[in-house]
Design a protein around this motif. Structure first.
Motif, PDB file in Angstrom:
ATOM      1  N   CYS A   1       0.835  -1.208   0.000  1.00  0.00           N
ATOM      2  CA  CYS A   1       0.000   0.000   0.000  1.00  0.00           C
ATOM      3  C   CYS A   1       0.867   1.254   0.000  1.00  0.00           C
ATOM      4  CB  CYS A   1      -0.925   0.009   1.217  1.00  0.00           C
ATOM      5  SG  CYS A   1      -2.267  -1.183   1.149  1.00  0.00           S
ATOM      6  N   GLU A   2       1.887   1.270   0.837  1.00  0.00           N
ATOM      7  CA  GLU A   2       2.749   2.443   0.915  1.00  0.00           C
ATOM      8  C   GLU A   2       3.447   2.696  -0.421  1.00  0.00           C
ATOM      9  OE1 GLU A   2       5.128   1.587   4.389  1.00  0.00           O
ATOM     10  OE2 GLU A   2       3.353   1.740   5.676  1.00  0.00           O
ATOM     11  N   ALA A   3       3.928   1.653  -1.060  1.00  0.00           N
ATOM     12  CA  ALA A   3       4.602   1.812  -2.350  1.00  0.00           C
ATOM     13  C   ALA A   3       3.656   2.337  -3.426  1.00  0.00           C
ATOM     14  CB  ALA A   3       5.210   0.477  -2.792  1.00  0.00           C
ATOM     15  N   ALA A   4       2.366   1.991  -3.314  1.00  0.00           N
ATOM     16  CA  ALA A   4       1.378   2.417  -4.307  1.00  0.00           C
ATOM     17  C   ALA A   4       0.680   3.720  -3.925  1.00  0.00           C
ATOM     18  CB  ALA A   4       0.336   1.312  -4.497  1.00  0.00           C
ATOM     19  N   GLY A   5       1.002   4.267  -2.757  1.00  0.00           N
ATOM     20  CA  GLY A   5       0.356   5.499  -2.315  1.00  0.00           C
ATOM     21  C   GLY A   5      -1.072   5.297  -1.848  1.00  0.00           C
ATOM     22  N   VAL A   6      -1.383   4.107  -1.356  1.00  0.00           N
ATOM     23  CA  VAL A   6      -2.731   3.785  -0.900  1.00  0.00           C
ATOM     24  C   VAL A   6      -2.804   3.932   0.622  1.00  0.00           C
ATOM     25  CG1 VAL A   6      -4.452   1.942  -0.702  1.00  0.00           C
ATOM     26  CG2 VAL A   6      -3.164   2.222  -2.820  1.00  0.00           C
ATOM     27  N   ALA A   7      -3.741   4.743   1.087  1.00  0.00           N
ATOM     28  CA  ALA A   7      -3.957   4.886   2.525  1.00  0.00           C
ATOM     29  C   ALA A   7      -4.589   3.606   3.058  1.00  0.00           C
ATOM     30  CB  ALA A   7      -4.872   6.079   2.807  1.00  0.00           C
ATOM     31  N   TYR A   8      -4.227   3.223   4.275  1.00  0.00           N
ATOM     32  CA  TYR A   8      -4.772   1.998   4.869  1.00  0.00           C
ATOM     33  C   TYR A   8      -4.813   2.126   6.373  1.00  0.00           C
ATOM     34  CZ  TYR A   8       0.000   0.857   6.187  1.00  0.00           C
ATOM     35  OH  TYR A   8       1.254   0.898   6.746  1.00  0.00           O
ATOM     36  N   ARG A   9      -5.586   1.247   6.971  1.00  0.00           N
ATOM     37  CA  ARG A   9      -5.621   1.114   8.430  1.00  0.00           C
ATOM     38  C   ARG A   9      -5.001  -0.226   8.762  1.00  0.00           C
ATOM     39  NH1 ARG A   9      -7.109   4.853  11.435  1.00  0.00           N
ATOM     40  NH2 ARG A   9      -7.481   3.422  13.122  1.00  0.00           N
ATOM     41  N   PRO A  10      -4.076  -0.254   9.705  1.00  0.00           N
ATOM     42  CA  PRO A  10      -3.494  -1.541  10.102  1.00  0.00           C
ATOM     43  C   PRO A  10      -4.507  -2.359  10.896  1.00  0.00           C
ATOM     44  CG  PRO A  10      -2.603   0.230  11.445  1.00  0.00           C
ATOM     45  CD  PRO A  10      -3.479   0.877  10.407  1.00  0.00           C
ATOM     46  N   TRP A  11      -4.369  -3.671  10.823  1.00  0.00           N
ATOM     47  CA  TRP A  11      -5.226  -4.566  11.587  1.00  0.00           C
ATOM     48  C   TRP A  11      -4.453  -5.822  11.937  1.00  0.00           C
ATOM     49  CZ3 TRP A  11      -7.683  -9.340  10.059  1.00  0.00           C
ATOM     50  CH2 TRP A  11      -7.305  -9.794   8.785  1.00  0.00           C
ATOM     51  N   GLU A  12      -4.836  -6.451  13.033  1.00  0.00           N
ATOM     52  CA  GLU A  12      -4.282  -7.750  13.414  1.00  0.00           C
ATOM     53  C   GLU A  12      -5.381  -8.794  13.519  1.00  0.00           C
ATOM     54  OE1 GLU A  12      -1.137  -8.768  13.541  1.00  0.00           O
ATOM     55  OE2 GLU A  12      -0.585  -6.757  12.855  1.00  0.00           O
ATOM     56  N   THR A  13      -6.558  -8.382  14.052  1.00  0.00           N
ATOM     57  CA  THR A  13      -7.696  -9.288  14.163  1.00  0.00           C
ATOM     58  C   THR A  13      -8.927  -8.598  13.578  1.00  0.00           C
ATOM     59  OG1 THR A  13      -8.555  -8.518  16.303  1.00  0.00           O
ATOM     60  CG2 THR A  13      -6.746 -10.155  16.359  1.00  0.00           C
ATOM     61  N   PHE A  14      -9.965  -9.369  13.350  1.00  0.00           N
ATOM     62  CA  PHE A  14     -11.201  -8.781  12.835  1.00  0.00           C
ATOM     63  C   PHE A  14     -11.854  -7.871  13.868  1.00  0.00           C
ATOM     64  CE2 PHE A  14     -10.489 -12.319   9.973  1.00  0.00           C
ATOM     65  CZ  PHE A  14     -10.702 -11.705   8.747  1.00  0.00           C
ATOM     66  N   ASP A  15     -11.487  -8.014  15.136  1.00  0.00           N
ATOM     67  CA  ASP A  15     -11.948  -7.061  16.148  1.00  0.00           C
ATOM     68  C   ASP A  15     -11.417  -5.667  15.839  1.00  0.00           C
ATOM     69  OD1 ASP A  15     -13.334  -9.046  17.526  1.00  0.00           O
ATOM     70  OD2 ASP A  15     -11.747  -9.334  19.027  1.00  0.00           O
ATOM     71  N   ASP A  16     -10.176  -5.582  15.338  1.00  0.00           N
ATOM     72  CA  ASP A  16      -9.594  -4.292  14.959  1.00  0.00           C
ATOM     73  C   ASP A  16     -10.378  -3.675  13.799  1.00  0.00           C
ATOM     74  OD1 ASP A  16      -7.536  -4.820  16.803  1.00  0.00           O
ATOM     75  OD2 ASP A  16      -6.269  -5.727  15.262  1.00  0.00           O
ATOM     76  N   VAL A  17     -10.735  -4.478  12.822  1.00  0.00           N
ATOM     77  CA  VAL A  17     -11.490  -3.984  11.673  1.00  0.00           C
ATOM     78  C   VAL A  17     -12.856  -3.480  12.138  1.00  0.00           C
ATOM     79  CG1 VAL A  17     -12.500  -4.583   9.434  1.00  0.00           C
ATOM     80  CG2 VAL A  17     -10.274  -5.544  10.099  1.00  0.00           C
ATOM     81  N   ARG A  18     -13.498  -4.270  12.971  1.00  0.00           N
ATOM     82  CA  ARG A  18     -14.819  -3.870  13.477  1.00  0.00           C
ATOM     83  C   ARG A  18     -14.728  -2.564  14.253  1.00  0.00           C
ATOM     84  NH1 ARG A  18     -18.805  -7.260  17.556  1.00  0.00           N
ATOM     85  NH2 ARG A  18     -20.197  -5.517  17.971  1.00  0.00           N
ATOM     86  N   ALA A  19     -13.742  -2.438  15.123  1.00  0.00           N
ATOM     87  CA  ALA A  19     -13.600  -1.222  15.925  1.00  0.00           C
ATOM     88  C   ALA A  19     -13.404  -0.001  15.035  1.00  0.00           C
ATOM     89  CB  ALA A  19     -12.445  -1.368  16.915  1.00  0.00           C
ATOM     90  N   SER A  20     -12.602  -0.137  13.998  1.00  0.00           N
ATOM     91  CA  SER A  20     -12.396   0.982  13.077  1.00  0.00           C
ATOM     92  C   SER A  20     -13.675   1.330  12.328  1.00  0.00           C
ATOM     93  CB  SER A  20     -11.294   0.651  12.067  1.00  0.00           C
ATOM     94  OG  SER A  20     -10.043   0.652  12.686  1.00  0.00           O
ATOM     95  N   LEU A  21     -14.387   0.320  11.869  1.00  0.00           N
ATOM     96  CA  LEU A  21     -15.640   0.576  11.155  1.00  0.00           C
ATOM     97  C   LEU A  21     -16.669   1.222  12.080  1.00  0.00           C
ATOM     98  CD1 LEU A  21     -15.947  -2.683   9.026  1.00  0.00           C
ATOM     99  CD2 LEU A  21     -15.311  -0.392   8.221  1.00  0.00           C
ATOM    100  N   GLU A  22     -16.771   0.721  13.317  1.00  0.00           N
ATOM    101  CA  GLU A  22     -17.719   1.297  14.274  1.00  0.00           C
ATOM    102  C   GLU A  22     -17.390   2.751  14.598  1.00  0.00           C
ATOM    103  OE1 GLU A  22     -19.520  -2.154  17.097  1.00  0.00           O
ATOM    104  OE2 GLU A  22     -17.410  -1.669  17.440  1.00  0.00           O
ATOM    105  N   ALA A  23     -16.099   3.052  14.703  1.00  0.00           N
ATOM    106  CA  ALA A  23     -15.672   4.399  15.067  1.00  0.00           C
ATOM    107  C   ALA A  23     -15.655   5.349  13.876  1.00  0.00           C
ATOM    108  CB  ALA A  23     -14.284   4.344  15.707  1.00  0.00           C
ATOM    109  N   GLY A  24     -15.898   4.821  12.686  1.00  0.00           N
ATOM    110  CA  GLY A  24     -15.878   5.659  11.498  1.00  0.00           C
ATOM    111  C   GLY A  24     -14.473   6.101  11.116  1.00  0.00           C
TER     112      GLY A  24
END
Length: 179
Positions: A138-161
């Motif tokens: 992502c960094e090499a392509a200039g794509v912004a991203y959110r790091p994650w380790e578990t699907f709980d991390d993904v859910r927390a980010s989605l819930e928090a907007g």
């Protein structure tokens, strides 16, 4: 390289490859939010649907390459029913999976990935979650991203907007080999 019958290989996977324990709760949360999920793999993932079923999950669309087994149960061939019709870069075109999801829903499409086979999908997704090899891609392509380790991390980010837009999509997938 694949030895054993389909049943033997599947039994091995079910015995030795546990599903991420945060996946099913994440899936249930998505269902409560009326959000959909598609599992997209560029592997020979004949084991994904049985793994989901063993966890009590049915009805989740799965896009992957397909192993063909003979009448004796042994591997015969690998087929690519989800490949791009022009591109030769991937067996399963994750870019098309993202674009198809965007056409089907009226909300941003999040892509959750971890490896090199995700490199073109992240160029098109509205929101990207990346771990393992994918952050460097992502960094090499200039794509912004959110790091994650578990699907709980993904859910927390989605819930928090906490959603970061990605770079504008290229005109065509850079993996295409055009005549």
């Amino acid at each position: 390289m694949l030895e054993g019958t389909r049943e033997e290989m599947l039994a091995f996977v079910l015995d030795h490859c546990p599903m991420d324990p945060t996946f099913v709760p994440f899936l249930r949360w998505l269902e409560e939010q009326a959000m959909t999920l598609t599992v997209v793999s560029d592997g020979s993932a004949f084991h994904i649907e049985p793994m989901l079923a063993a966890a009590g999950v049915t009805g989740v669309p799965v896009l992957t390459n397909e192993l063909v087994f003979g009448s004796d149960g042994h591997f015969q061939a690998l087929e690519f029913p989800n490949a791009h019709p022009e591109c030769v870069g991937c067996g399963t075109c994750k870019m098309l999976a993202v674009k198809d999801a965007q056409a089907a829903v009226a909300r941003p499409v999040a892509f959750v990935g971890d490896g090199a086979s995700d490199r073109f999908a992240v160029l098109y997704a509205d929101v990207v979650f990346a771990k393992r090899e994918l952050p460097a891609i992502c960094e090499a392509a200039g794509v912004a991203y959110r790091p994650w380790e578990t699907f709980d991390d993904v859910r927390a980010s989605l819930e928090a907007g906490k959603l970061m837009p990605v770079a504008p999509a290229p005109v065509i997938c850079p993996g295409w080999t055009l005549p």
